[in-house]
Scaffold this motif. Structure first.
Motif, mmCIF file in Angstrom:
data_model
loop_
_atom_site.group_PDB
_atom_site.id
_atom_site.type_symbol
_atom_site.label_atom_id
_atom_site.label_comp_id
_atom_site.label_asym_id
_atom_site.label_seq_id
_atom_site.Cartn_x
_atom_site.Cartn_y
_atom_site.Cartn_z
ATOM 1 N N ASP A 33 -1.536 13.852 18.081
ATOM 2 C CA ASP A 33 -1.426 14.057 19.514
ATOM 3 C C ASP A 33 -2.291 13.047 20.255
ATOM 4 O OD1 ASP A 33 0.300 16.262 19.293
ATOM 5 O OD2 ASP A 33 -1.405 17.594 18.912
ATOM 6 N N LYS A 34 -2.143 12.990 21.564
ATOM 7 C CA LYS A 34 -2.939 12.085 22.387
ATOM 8 C C LYS A 34 -4.426 12.393 22.235
ATOM 9 C CE LYS A 34 -3.653 10.638 27.191
ATOM 10 N NZ LYS A 34 -3.225 10.847 28.598
ATOM 11 N N GLY A 35 -5.207 11.348 21.983
ATOM 12 C CA GLY A 35 -6.642 11.505 21.839
ATOM 13 C C GLY A 35 -7.105 11.961 20.469
ATOM 14 N N VAL A 36 -6.212 12.023 19.492
ATOM 15 C CA VAL A 36 -6.544 12.512 18.150
ATOM 16 C C VAL A 36 -6.557 11.353 17.152
ATOM 17 C CG1 VAL A 36 -5.774 13.967 16.238
ATOM 18 C CG2 VAL A 36 -5.638 14.816 18.592
ATOM 19 N N PHE A 37 -7.605 11.306 16.329
ATOM 20 C CA PHE A 37 -7.694 10.361 15.222
ATOM 21 C C PHE A 37 -7.196 11.032 13.947
ATOM 22 C CE2 PHE A 37 -10.900 8.688 18.100
ATOM 23 C CZ PHE A 37 -10.764 7.316 17.972
ATOM 24 N N TYR A 38 -6.739 10.215 12.990
ATOM 25 C CA TYR A 38 -6.455 10.732 11.660
ATOM 26 C C TYR A 38 -6.860 9.696 10.616
ATOM 27 C CZ TYR A 38 -2.343 7.706 11.091
ATOM 28 O OH TYR A 38 -1.511 6.621 10.970
ATOM 29 N N ASN A 39 -7.058 10.175 9.401
ATOM 30 C CA ASN A 39 -7.335 9.295 8.269
ATOM 31 C C ASN A 39 -6.654 9.863 7.034
ATOM 32 O OD1 ASN A 39 -9.714 9.052 5.795
ATOM 33 N ND2 ASN A 39 -8.727 7.213 6.569
ATOM 34 N N GLU A 40 -6.008 8.996 6.259
ATOM 35 C CA GLU A 40 -5.465 9.362 4.959
ATOM 36 C C GLU A 40 -5.962 8.355 3.927
ATOM 37 O OE1 GLU A 40 -1.402 11.689 4.972
ATOM 38 O OE2 GLU A 40 -1.159 9.785 6.010
ATOM 39 N N THR A 41 -6.588 8.869 2.871
ATOM 40 C CA THR A 41 -7.106 8.043 1.787
ATOM 41 C C THR A 41 -6.331 8.377 0.515
ATOM 42 O OG1 THR A 41 -9.303 7.919 2.784
ATOM 43 C CG2 THR A 41 -9.147 7.455 0.423
ATOM 44 N N ASP A 46 -1.274 4.319 -12.831
ATOM 45 C CA ASP A 46 -0.038 4.483 -13.594
ATOM 46 C C ASP A 46 -0.323 5.209 -14.902
ATOM 47 O OD1 ASP A 46 -0.995 2.616 -15.468
ATOM 48 O OD2 ASP A 46 -0.003 0.948 -14.472
ATOM 49 N N ASN A 47 0.742 5.701 -15.527
ATOM 50 C CA ASN A 47 0.567 6.506 -16.730
ATOM 51 C C ASN A 47 0.130 5.672 -17.936
ATOM 52 O OD1 ASN A 47 3.227 5.333 -16.796
ATOM 53 N ND2 ASN A 47 3.710 6.672 -18.522
ATOM 54 N N GLU A 48 0.180 4.340 -17.811
ATOM 55 C CA GLU A 48 -0.315 3.472 -18.868
ATOM 56 C C GLU A 48 -1.813 3.192 -18.728
ATOM 57 O OE1 GLU A 48 2.220 0.081 -18.556
ATOM 58 O OE2 GLU A 48 3.890 1.062 -19.595
ATOM 59 N N LEU A 49 -2.415 3.737 -17.654
ATOM 60 C CA LEU A 49 -3.850 3.613 -17.391
ATOM 61 C C LEU A 49 -4.275 2.149 -17.293
ATOM 62 C CD1 LEU A 49 -5.228 6.432 -19.737
ATOM 63 C CD2 LEU A 49 -4.501 6.591 -17.341
ATOM 64 N N GLU A 50 -3.438 1.340 -16.630
ATOM 65 C CA GLU A 50 -3.735 -0.089 -16.483
ATOM 66 C C GLU A 50 -3.940 -0.501 -15.026
ATOM 67 O OE1 GLU A 50 -1.516 -2.029 -20.381
ATOM 68 O OE2 GLU A 50 -0.466 -2.028 -18.445
ATOM 69 N N HIS A 51 -3.222 0.134 -14.105
ATOM 70 C CA HIS A 51 -3.306 -0.273 -12.704
ATOM 71 C C HIS A 51 -3.867 0.876 -11.865
ATOM 72 C CE1 HIS A 51 -2.283 -2.717 -9.191
ATOM 73 N NE2 HIS A 51 -1.918 -1.597 -8.617
ATOM 74 N N TYR A 52 -4.910 0.579 -11.087
ATOM 75 C CA TYR A 52 -5.560 1.566 -10.233
ATOM 76 C C TYR A 52 -5.658 0.989 -8.824
ATOM 77 C CZ TYR A 52 -7.152 3.144 -14.836
ATOM 78 O OH TYR A 52 -7.214 3.535 -16.147
ATOM 79 N N ALA A 53 -5.437 1.813 -7.819
ATOM 80 C CA ALA A 53 -5.502 1.336 -6.438
ATOM 81 C C ALA A 53 -6.137 2.395 -5.554
ATOM 82 C CB ALA A 53 -4.109 0.983 -5.911
ATOM 83 N N LEU A 54 -6.908 1.941 -4.567
ATOM 84 C CA LEU A 54 -7.530 2.821 -3.580
ATOM 85 C C LEU A 54 -7.254 2.238 -2.206
ATOM 86 C CD1 LEU A 54 -9.395 5.252 -2.943
ATOM 87 C CD2 LEU A 54 -11.330 3.638 -3.040
ATOM 88 N N GLY A 55 -6.652 3.058 -1.327
ATOM 89 C CA GLY A 55 -6.329 2.603 0.011
ATOM 90 C C GLY A 55 -6.645 3.657 1.042
ATOM 91 N N THR A 56 -6.808 3.226 2.282
ATOM 92 C CA THR A 56 -7.079 4.164 3.360
ATOM 93 C C THR A 56 -6.407 3.684 4.640
ATOM 94 O OG1 THR A 56 -8.839 5.459 4.436
ATOM 95 C CG2 THR A 56 -9.226 3.089 4.171
ATOM 96 N N GLU A 57 -6.029 4.647 5.492
ATOM 97 C CA GLU A 57 -5.379 4.351 6.768
ATOM 98 C C GLU A 57 -6.018 5.188 7.865
ATOM 99 O OE1 GLU A 57 -1.043 4.301 6.958
ATOM 100 O OE2 GLU A 57 -1.141 5.478 8.807
ATOM 101 N N PHE A 58 -6.398 4.531 8.953
ATOM 102 C CA PHE A 58 -6.900 5.206 10.139
ATOM 103 C C PHE A 58 -5.888 5.022 11.271
ATOM 104 C CE2 PHE A 58 -10.823 4.606 7.808
ATOM 105 C CZ PHE A 58 -11.541 5.761 8.082
ATOM 106 N N GLY A 59 -5.678 6.087 12.057
ATOM 107 C CA GLY A 59 -4.768 5.995 13.187
ATOM 108 C C GLY A 59 -5.288 6.772 14.376
ATOM 109 N N TYR A 60 -4.717 6.479 15.551
ATOM 110 C CA TYR A 60 -5.160 7.120 16.790
ATOM 111 C C TYR A 60 -3.970 7.284 17.725
ATOM 112 C CZ TYR A 60 -7.530 7.782 21.289
ATOM 113 O OH TYR A 60 -7.945 8.263 22.503
ATOM 114 N N GLY A 61 -3.794 8.489 18.253
ATOM 115 C CA GLY A 61 -2.774 8.730 19.260
ATOM 116 C C GLY A 61 -3.311 8.387 20.638
ATOM 117 N N PHE A 62 -3.020 7.199 21.127
ATOM 118 C CA PHE A 62 -3.633 6.769 22.379
ATOM 119 C C PHE A 62 -2.786 7.097 23.608
ATOM 120 C CE2 PHE A 62 -1.108 3.122 21.063
ATOM 121 C CZ PHE A 62 -0.568 2.649 22.244
#
Length: 256
Positions: A33-41, A46-62
């Motif tokens: 909503d307007k004036g609200v921040f969010y974050n998803e991390t 993978d099931n072969e235990l070879e590739h790992y990734a960490l990401g994050t996203e910040f957003g704002y309803g302006f």
């Protein structure tokens, strides 16, 4: 990356009792909503235990109809042929803008969105490997306990030349009471450029070379309407169930 994840967890501890009038964060049709921040991390492996990734996203309803976001991710690949340029990578930085063009208090909602991302080549002091320009739309039906939406987006990968990919499919979420829900989707990828993408853009764009069918299924626990943790699995099933690796992940989301 670790600092960004820690910031998210501290924010959750401060506002875990909050609630929101919007439907739950973690829903494919979510927007703040307007004036609200969010974050998803998000953490994936993978099931072969070879590739790992960490990401994050910040957003704002302006504004009532507009959301702006910024996202980044890094990865580690222990295989002999890393998915990206090296074993340790700062994968991308992305800026996004979302416009809710249809939402008049009824169950139908529609979004138009765009992002631009820079992907980096870690072998050469993080020089820009390519740009990813994305334009997409979602249109869906959202009611108490259930949501279903169609999604379509086009990607343009560019540096010295342009190459195109596209995805289209269905996404949805089913609530299982006040705290639990199931989320999933099926996306079909279209190869719109017949050049040798594996050679030019590396493993990232090579995803579209096989016209993939990506299936994703997840399970979320909602602390309240404004925060959740979830686990999920996703796989390209185009060549069969036992061909490509399965990717598993965990997510943490909060709005404040």
């Amino acid at each position: 990356m670790k600092k960004l994840a820690l910031t998210s967890l501290l924010a959750f501890a401060a506002v875990s009792s909050a609630s929101a009038a919007n439907f739950m964060i973690g829903n494919p049709m979510y927007r703040p909503d307007k004036g609200v921040f969010y974050n998803e991390t998000t953490f994936t492996m993978d099931n072969e235990l070879e590739h790992y990734a960490l990401g994050t996203e910040f957003g704002y309803g302006f504004y009532d109809w507009w959301t702006v976001s910024v996202a980044t991710a890094g990865s580690y690949d222990s295989s002999d042929m890393p998915r990206y340029s090296t074993k340790w990578n700062w994968d991308y930085v992305e800026l996004g803008l979302n416009y809710r063009w249809f939402d008049y208090g009824n169950e139908w909602k529609g979004d138009i969105y765009g992002t631009v991302a820079q992907a980096y080549d870690a072998r050469d002091n993080l020089t820009i490997q390519y740009y990813d320009w994305t334009v997409g739309t979602r249109y869906g039906y959202v009611v108490d306990g259930f949501s279903l939406n169609a999604v379509a987006e086009a990607h343009n990968y560019s540096l010295n030349r342009h190459a195109w990919g596209m995805e289209a499919g269905l996404e949805g979420q089913v609530w299982l009471g006040h705290h639990f829900n199931i989320v999933g989707g099926v996306l079909y990828g279209f190869n719109l450029d017949h050049a040798d993408k594996n050679a030019y853009y590396g493993g990232d764009y090579g995803y579209y070379s096989s016209d993939p069918i990506n299936v994703k299924l997840g399970f979320n626990y909602n602390f309240c309407k404004g925060s959740y943790v979830g686990i999920f699995g996703q796989k390209n099933v185009r060549s069969g169930i036992n061909v490509d690796p399965v990717e598993f992940g965990a997510k943490f989301g909060i709005q404040f």
